[in-house]
Write a protein that holds these residues in place. Structure first.
Motif, mmCIF file in Angstrom:
data_model
loop_
_atom_site.group_PDB
_atom_site.id
_atom_site.type_symbol
_atom_site.label_atom_id
_atom_site.label_comp_id
_atom_site.label_asym_id
_atom_site.label_seq_id
_atom_site.Cartn_x
_atom_site.Cartn_y
_atom_site.Cartn_z
ATOM 1 N N UNK A 38 43.683 27.458 40.336
ATOM 2 C CA UNK A 38 42.413 28.277 40.592
ATOM 3 C C UNK A 38 41.408 28.039 39.645
ATOM 4 N N UNK A 39 40.135 28.320 40.144
ATOM 5 C CA UNK A 39 39.030 28.214 39.033
ATOM 6 C C UNK A 39 38.111 29.237 39.036
ATOM 7 N N UNK A 40 37.997 29.790 38.008
ATOM 8 C CA UNK A 40 36.867 30.987 37.884
ATOM 9 C C UNK A 40 35.408 30.397 37.562
ATOM 10 N N UNK A 41 34.516 31.149 37.715
ATOM 11 C CA UNK A 41 33.259 30.523 37.108
ATOM 12 C C UNK A 41 33.343 30.358 35.737
ATOM 13 N N UNK A 42 32.858 29.194 35.351
ATOM 14 C CA UNK A 42 32.649 28.945 33.853
ATOM 15 C C UNK A 42 34.056 28.634 33.239
ATOM 16 N N UNK A 43 35.000 28.473 33.991
ATOM 17 C CA UNK A 43 36.710 28.242 33.282
ATOM 18 C C UNK A 43 37.020 27.102 33.987
#
Length: 123
Positions: A38-43
């Motif tokens: 998973x990829x969260x915004x800015x991470x």
């Protein structure tokens, strides 16, 4: 060429559940270890869970242990991620990935990726 297509994302309240699905086409599904990231915004993209060719080995990130369950159905060429007790910090784009060699937790070890499905958990 291998193609992966995720589905099942959406908006859910904290404490709720979602089930993600990923369908593989183009190769023999049972030959691949499968993973969810998973990829969260800015991470950076992070490991969530992985399952070996026949499901005998399963790994989870500490942050999702006891809440998420990965499974696969080789007859349907599909891998699933059951997500329970969702938290706002689980909000991210979730990606399915296939590794032709072995189960792993690093993004660099995976050979094929899906386009991602958005999961949003509201507080």
């Amino acid at each position: 060429q291998v193609q992966l297509v995720e589905s099942g994302g959406g908006l859910v309240q904290a404490g709720g559940s979602l089930r993600l699905s990923c369908a593989l086409s183009g190769r023999t599904f049972s030959s691949y270890a499968m993973g969810w990231f998973r990829q969260a915004p800015g991470k950076e993209r992070e490991f969530v869970a992985a399952i070996s060719w026949f499901g005998r080995i399963i790994n989870y990130a500490d942050s999702v242990k006891s809440r998420f369950t990965i499974s696969r159905d080789n007859a349907k060429n599909a891998v699933y991620l059951q997500m329970n007790s969702l938290k706002p910090e689980d909000t991210a784009v979730y990606y399915c990935a296939a590794d032709k060699d072995k189960i792993g937790t690093r993004t660099s070890s995976y050979d094929y990726w899906g386009q991602g499905t958005q999961v949003t958990v509201s507080s």
